[in-house]
Design a protein around this motif. Structure first.
Motif, PDB file in Angstrom:
ATOM      1  N   PHE A 248       0.826  -1.198   0.000  1.00 24.20           N
ATOM      2  CA  PHE A 248       0.000   0.000   0.000  1.00 24.20           C
ATOM      3  C   PHE A 248       0.865   1.255   0.000  1.00 24.20           C
ATOM      4  CE2 PHE A 248      -3.695  -2.392   2.231  1.00 24.20           C
ATOM      5  CZ  PHE A 248      -4.007  -2.999   1.022  1.00 24.20           C
ATOM      6  N   PHE A 249       1.959   1.205   0.736  1.00 27.95           N
ATOM      7  CA  PHE A 249       2.860   2.352   0.749  1.00 27.95           C
ATOM      8  C   PHE A 249       3.459   2.583  -0.636  1.00 27.95           C
ATOM      9  CE2 PHE A 249       7.217   4.063   1.349  1.00 27.95           C
ATOM     10  CZ  PHE A 249       6.863   5.318   1.816  1.00 27.95           C
ATOM     11  N   ARG A 250       3.850   1.515  -1.316  1.00 26.87           N
ATOM     12  CA  ARG A 250       4.456   1.651  -2.630  1.00 26.87           C
ATOM     13  C   ARG A 250       3.440   2.068  -3.690  1.00 26.87           C
ATOM     14  NH1 ARG A 250       9.052   3.426  -2.100  1.00 26.87           N
ATOM     15  NH2 ARG A 250      10.142   2.357  -0.432  1.00 26.87           N
ATOM     16  N   GLN A 251       2.195   1.692  -3.512  1.00 30.43           N
ATOM     17  CA  GLN A 251       1.163   2.067  -4.474  1.00 30.43           C
ATOM     18  C   GLN A 251       0.613   3.464  -4.204  1.00 30.43           C
ATOM     19  OE1 GLN A 251      -1.729  -1.058  -4.061  1.00 30.43           O
ATOM     20  NE2 GLN A 251      -0.468  -2.577  -5.123  1.00 30.43           N
ATOM     21  N   LEU A 252       0.937   4.019  -3.056  1.00 37.95           N
ATOM     22  CA  LEU A 252       0.405   5.312  -2.656  1.00 37.95           C
ATOM     23  C   LEU A 252       0.889   6.421  -3.589  1.00 37.95           C
ATOM     24  CD1 LEU A 252      -1.083   7.014  -0.456  1.00 37.95           C
ATOM     25  CD2 LEU A 252       1.112   7.159   0.729  1.00 37.95           C
ATOM     26  N   ASP A 253      -0.059   7.195  -4.097  1.00 39.10           N
ATOM     27  CA  ASP A 253       0.266   8.402  -4.870  1.00 39.10           C
ATOM     28  C   ASP A 253      -0.222   9.585  -4.050  1.00 39.10           C
ATOM     29  OD1 ASP A 253       0.625  10.480  -6.621  1.00 39.10           O
ATOM     30  OD2 ASP A 253      -0.143   9.411  -8.365  1.00 39.10           O
ATOM     31  N   GLU A 254       0.675  10.130  -3.238  1.00 40.20           N
ATOM     32  CA  GLU A 254       0.280  11.142  -2.265  1.00 40.20           C
ATOM     33  C   GLU A 254      -0.201  12.440  -2.907  1.00 40.20           C
ATOM     34  OE1 GLU A 254       4.247  10.821  -3.471  1.00 40.20           O
ATOM     35  OE2 GLU A 254       3.269   9.496  -2.027  1.00 40.20           O
ATOM     36  N   GLN A 255       0.107  12.668  -4.188  1.00 38.15           N
ATOM     37  CA  GLN A 255      -0.359  13.889  -4.843  1.00 38.15           C
ATOM     38  C   GLN A 255      -1.858  13.848  -5.126  1.00 38.15           C
ATOM     39  OE1 GLN A 255       3.542  15.676  -7.089  1.00 38.15           O
ATOM     40  NE2 GLN A 255       2.073  14.565  -8.313  1.00 38.15           N
ATOM     41  N   ILE A 256      -2.436  12.646  -5.239  1.00 33.83           N
ATOM     42  CA  ILE A 256      -3.862  12.562  -5.561  1.00 33.83           C
ATOM     43  C   ILE A 256      -4.646  11.703  -4.581  1.00 33.83           C
ATOM     44  CG2 ILE A 256      -3.481  12.957  -8.022  1.00 33.83           C
ATOM     45  CD1 ILE A 256      -3.816   9.989  -8.501  1.00 33.83           C
ATOM     46  N   ASP A 257      -4.000  10.790  -3.871  1.00 31.02           N
ATOM     47  CA  ASP A 257      -4.726   9.926  -2.943  1.00 31.02           C
ATOM     48  C   ASP A 257      -5.162  10.707  -1.710  1.00 31.02           C
ATOM     49  OD1 ASP A 257      -4.584   7.719  -4.527  1.00 31.02           O
ATOM     50  OD2 ASP A 257      -2.815   6.882  -3.570  1.00 31.02           O
ATOM     51  N   GLN A 258      -6.279  10.275  -1.128  1.00 30.01           N
ATOM     52  CA  GLN A 258      -6.828  10.932   0.041  1.00 30.01           C
ATOM     53  C   GLN A 258      -7.152   9.900   1.117  1.00 30.01           C
ATOM     54  OE1 GLN A 258      -9.460  14.508  -0.914  1.00 30.01           O
ATOM     55  NE2 GLN A 258      -9.846  13.204  -2.669  1.00 30.01           N
TER      56      GLN A 258
END
Length: 616
Positions: free
Chosen positions: A578-588
């Motif tokens: 989940f950390f590697r798949q996380l796209d912090e620019q768009i994920d909420q």
């Protein structure tokens, strides 16, 4: 899993190449956060890596003892999230020897790697000045769509001298008065002081194009004054003091001659010929569009600074290699008309348009020395731009902050993690995001109100207080008021003005115009007038729904900024994938209040502990 089961570490030596090594660490801490005040995120390894292997240390120590001023080695880290998964590279870094904590007696060295991601090349050099006049491709632009025609109007005005106000210029002789601009204005009394009858004279100008179809030129609204004769206003600006006897406060009581005379500058045209009789009566005027040369396209300018670091730059907003993202909103519709062909000039080429090309070494020309950081800081604030590396197309993307991205959600999708949100409801308002007013202004002065500043005001009861309640951004680097700087002899000795960049909004090689939101007058290069910019491109991310813009009340903002910062949320055993798949620019993260945006996230391996900093 242990660290050595979850990660592989590699170091690259100058001759032998890449080799695996085993740092003496039991855990790693990763962090993703925005780089300074930029939109994009960078991932850093917050852990100091410890090398205690004697043989490996000896090889590194030999390099440290060399006479080189700076030595560094590349670091690469692979990761897998379970024993059954393949290893994948998740991090590139640099071990700079100046960062090392050295202990030669014990054959140990520790260091924190410097991140070597897609942004490193740009960030390492973006504060270095480069001469953008080295760009070979140049663009010429014309300042008007067509030649100028004029109309002379007169009137007789009766006024009581004791209650005198300056009469408006006569317009009775004009067809379609809104297509004309005032060029010359004069009134005289035809009696001795105390008389009440005045002769009023005015010369009006406009540009015209003779063709069958309606012109699409200059962002102007063209009107067909007669069959095949299309007209639009020509830009003028007050030029008091250039035309004879002037009394700016009304009749000069007690004098035998009572007169007021005012002329305007016809902006950015050549071959202007106007003749005045001794009474100030205009006899004739001719004018043709002027040409300004040595322009550089915005695309060439940006590529000049970034081509060594990125294979491609894409912007639908600025029409740079657009990938035709299909959506429509207010800002992008405005940009389609005004920002699709932006041309940059060294300001000296407009202040002194008769100068020789910079390549000739003429004394009037100066090197176009600019660093990309200062340009981008000013440019992004001016137009509210975001920049980030788009992994889907492997290009650097530059878009307006309204650019829509498909938003994802994490945590709340997984029942296992919902318990982590319990009891995490504390938050506080970020008062710095709630100013009483926002002012955007050019650092270079302009006599035109439209170019001076744009102001947004909020209702005071829900605004912050203290020293920062009035936010102000002074935009350096640019001199965009062509009407003020064109052929302006007063500015030709001012290095601050000469060194600036002028951004010009063009269409098919013609400067665009727009009506000023304050004065209502047609303004050359009006799309870059500050009052227009703040009205068109600064209505997103406001902290109130209804705001006052340039004195216009109850303007509806287009989106609201997130002004609440939630207490950090700690998630135990957050899955590695989940950390590697996380796209912090768009994920909420869905909390009990709202969809929250991620400001930063820290992740510990192999424990799986994740700490989120959230705003909503």
């Amino acid at each position: 899993m242990t660290i050595n089961q979850q990660y592989n570490f590699f170091i690259t030596f100058p001759i032998t190449g890449e080799e695996q090594f085993y740092p003496a660490n039991n855990s790693l801490k990763w962090r993703r956060g925005r780089y300074k005040d930029q939109f994009f995120f960078r991932e850093t390894l917050e852990t100091t890596l410890n090398i205690c292997d004697k043989d490996l240390f000896e090889r590194i120590w030999q390099l440290e003892k060399s006479k080189c001023d700076c030595e560094s080695l590349e670091i690469r880290i692979e990761e897998r999230c379970s024993l059954n998964d393949p290893f994948e590279t998740v991090y590139y870094g640099v071990f700079s020897f100046v960062d090392g904590n050295w202990c030669p007696d014990e054959c140990k060295v520790s260091f924190k790697p410097r991140t070597n991601d897609v942004y490193k090349c740009m960030l390492d050099s973006w504060d270095e000045e480069k001469n953008f006049l080295d760009i070979v491709a140049r663009q010429d632009i014309k300042t008007l769509c067509g030649p100028i025609e004029s109309e002379y109007c007169t009137a007789i005005v009766s006024k009581d001298l004791l209650d005198f106000t300056l009469p408006d210029p006569p317009t009775g002789c004009l067809d379609n008065p809104n297509t004309w601009s005032l060029y010359y204005f004069r009134w005289t009394s035809n009696t001795t002081p105390g008389g009440t009858v005045y002769n009023v004279q005015a010369l009006w100008v406009r540009q015209y194009i003779d063709q069958v179809d309606q012109p699409d030129c200059g962002c102007l609204e063209w009107i067909e004054a007669s069959p095949g004769h299309w007209v639009a206003p020509a830009p003028t600006t007050s030029n008091l003091g250039n035309s004879g006897n002037i009394a700016t406060t009304g009749p000069n009581v007690g004098s035998s001659s009572n007169a007021y005379e005012e002329t305007y500058q016809l902006i950015a045209v050549s071959n202007v010929v106007i003749q005045l009789s001794t009474q100030g009566t205009p006899i004739g005027l001719t004018a043709e569009p002027a040409t300004i040369d040595n322009g550089i396209t915005l695309q060439d300018f940006i590529n000049f600074y970034l081509e060594d670091c990125f294979d491609c730059v894409v912007s639908n907003f600025l029409n740079i290699n657009p990938d035709n993202t299909t959506f429509t909103n207010y800002e992008y519709e405005c940009a389609k008309k005004e920002l699709h062909e932006v041309i940059l000039f060294q300001s000296s080429d407009i202040i002194n348009p008769n100068g020789v090309n910079a390549s000739s070494g003429n004394i009037n020309q100066i090197a176009g020395l600019k660093d990309f950081e200062s340009f981008w800081t000013a440019f992004s604030k001016l137009l509210r731009l975001n920049m980030w590396f788009d992994k889907k197309i492997n290009c650097l993307r530059i878009e307006h902050e309204s650019y829509p991205q498909e938003r994802g959600r994490i945590l709340s999708l997984y029942d296992f993690y919902k318990k982590c949100l319990s009891g995490k409801g504390k938050f506080q308002h970020l008062k710095e995001r709630r100013p009483l007013s926002e002012t955007l202004e050019y650092s270079q002065e302009s006599p035109n109100k439209e170019f001076q500043s744009g102001v947004i005001r909020y209702k005071p009861d829900c605004s912050g207080d203290g020293e920062n309640k009035k936010a102000k951004d002074s935009i350096d680097c640019f001199s965009n008021d062509i009407a003020h700087i064109y052929n302006n002899q007063d500015l030709q000795e001012d290095r601050n003005d000469l060194d600036n960049i002028t951004l010009v909004s063009t269409s098919n090689g013609i400067v665009n115009y727009s009506n000023g939101v304050i004065t209502g007058q047609s303004i050359i290069n009006g799309p870059f007038a500050m009052a227009n910019i703040i009205r068109k491109y600064h209505l997103r991310n406001k902290h109130q729904c209804f705001i006052t813009v340039n004195g216009e009340e109850n303007v509806q903002s287009l989106s609201q900024i997130k002004t609440r910062k939630q207490d950090t949320i700690t998630v135990d055993q957050f899955k590695c994938k989940f950390f590697r798949q996380l796209d912090e620019q768009i994920d909420q993260v869905r909390t009990q209040f709202a969809e929250t945006c991620i400001e930063s996230v820290e992740y510990d391996a192999p424990s799986g502990k994740a700490v989120f900093e959230l705003i909503f």
